[in-house]
Design a protein around this motif. Structure first.
Motif, mmCIF file in Angstrom:
data_model
loop_
_atom_site.group_PDB
_atom_site.id
_atom_site.type_symbol
_atom_site.label_atom_id
_atom_site.label_comp_id
_atom_site.label_asym_id
_atom_site.label_seq_id
_atom_site.Cartn_x
_atom_site.Cartn_y
_atom_site.Cartn_z
ATOM 1 N N ASP A 1 0.299 4.313 7.228
ATOM 2 C CA ASP A 1 0.327 5.752 8.318
ATOM 3 C C ASP A 1 -1.020 5.290 9.090
ATOM 4 O O ASP A 1 -1.436 5.036 9.929
ATOM 5 C CB ASP A 1 0.124 7.380 7.843
ATOM 6 N N ARG A 2 -2.510 5.416 8.585
ATOM 7 C CA ARG A 2 -3.399 4.674 8.545
ATOM 8 C C ARG A 2 -3.310 3.098 9.403
ATOM 9 O O ARG A 2 -3.657 2.898 10.929
ATOM 10 C CB ARG A 2 -4.353 4.992 7.912
ATOM 11 N N ASP B 1 -9.813 -7.540 4.664
ATOM 12 C CA ASP B 1 -10.685 -6.460 5.138
ATOM 13 C C ASP B 1 -9.486 -5.006 5.785
ATOM 14 O O ASP B 1 -10.133 -4.156 6.715
ATOM 15 C CB ASP B 1 -11.188 -7.423 6.391
ATOM 16 N N ALA B 2 -8.436 -5.580 6.178
ATOM 17 C CA ALA B 2 -7.444 -4.701 6.689
ATOM 18 C C ALA B 2 -7.075 -3.456 5.697
ATOM 19 O O ALA B 2 -7.080 -1.877 5.646
ATOM 20 C CB ALA B 2 -7.000 -5.465 7.056
ATOM 21 N N VAL B 3 -6.983 -3.868 4.040
ATOM 22 C CA VAL B 3 -7.032 -2.938 3.073
ATOM 23 C C VAL B 3 -7.897 -2.151 2.918
ATOM 24 O O VAL B 3 -8.346 -0.915 3.523
ATOM 25 C CB VAL B 3 -7.160 -3.310 1.689
ATOM 26 N N PRO C 1 0.792 -1.140 -0.288
ATOM 27 C CA PRO C 1 -0.299 0.023 -0.132
ATOM 28 C C PRO C 1 0.946 1.226 0.170
ATOM 29 O O PRO C 1 2.080 0.839 0.282
ATOM 30 C CB PRO C 1 -0.586 0.070 1.158
ATOM 31 N N ASP C 2 0.510 2.113 0.145
ATOM 32 C CA ASP C 2 0.754 3.263 -0.621
ATOM 33 C C ASP C 2 1.239 4.505 1.142
ATOM 34 O O ASP C 2 0.998 3.510 2.048
ATOM 35 C CB ASP C 2 0.839 4.463 -1.069
ATOM 36 N N GLU D 1 -3.810 0.633 14.132
ATOM 37 C CA GLU D 1 -2.731 -1.200 14.718
ATOM 38 C C GLU D 1 -2.788 -2.384 14.281
ATOM 39 O O GLU D 1 -3.261 -3.249 14.683
ATOM 40 C CB GLU D 1 -2.965 -0.905 16.445
ATOM 41 N N VAL D 2 -2.945 -2.423 12.959
ATOM 42 C CA VAL D 2 -3.356 -3.048 12.054
ATOM 43 C C VAL D 2 -2.725 -3.663 11.286
ATOM 44 O O VAL D 2 -0.841 -3.368 10.536
ATOM 45 C CB VAL D 2 -4.345 -2.701 11.166
#
Length: 167
Positions: free
Chosen positions: A12-13, A25-27, A6-7, A18-19
């Protein structure tokens, strides 16, 4: 898209949430603002109607879908993105063509109302974009009798199914 890195915004998100693992699902969680913007664009009556109208070429429509994703995600095109966009548009256009040929019922050859035919075709083809078409904005093809539209009570009982996995 979960197999790619991911970019920085998404990373950062993910850190803030805390993923640790990068799964589907996380994306979706980390890219939530972009996902909402993309869904807003894709479900816009004008945009969905442009993507599935027989008036435009497949190449133009695929390019428009890719451009929407690239702009919102602030990324660049990939072969995988192009292939997915092409599958989405191709499936949707096939479903629209089916809807144009749907009959009122099995006993006559009169055309069904386009709105009802689009609902029936979206269920048959599992193409969620059909649910967001403007019947005013799409070009109507000449009617060739085909499948019959199910009764309204049958359509009402069926809940929309997710599109078949196209990734």
């Amino acid at each position: 898209m979960t197999d790619e890195r991911p970019d920085a915004r998404i990373e950062d998100r993910m850190s803030a949430l805390e993923v640790g693992t990068l799964d589907a699902d996380a994306v979706l969680l980390a890219a939530y603002p972009e996902v909402v913007r993309l869904v807003t664009v894709l479900t816009d009556l004008s945009f969905a109607s442009y993507l599935l109208s027989p008036r435009f070429s497949l190449a133009e429509q695929v390019w428009a879908l890719e451009a929407a994703v690239i702009t919102i995600m602030q990324g660049s095109t990939t072969t995988r993105l192009h292939d997915i966009a092409e599958k989405i548009v191709t499936r949707g256009k096939a479903a629209v063509e089916t809807a144009f040929g749907m009959r009122q019922n099995a006993h006559n050859k009169r055309p069904a109302t386009l709105e009802k035919a689009l609902v029936a075709s979206s269920q048959r083809h599992r193409s969620w974009l059909l649910r967001h078409l403007s019947t005013v904005r799409i070009q109507i093809l000449p009617y060739q009798p085909g499948l019959a539209v199910p009764r309204s009570r049958v359509l009402d009982r069926h809940r929309p199914l997710p599109d078949v996995d196209i990734a």
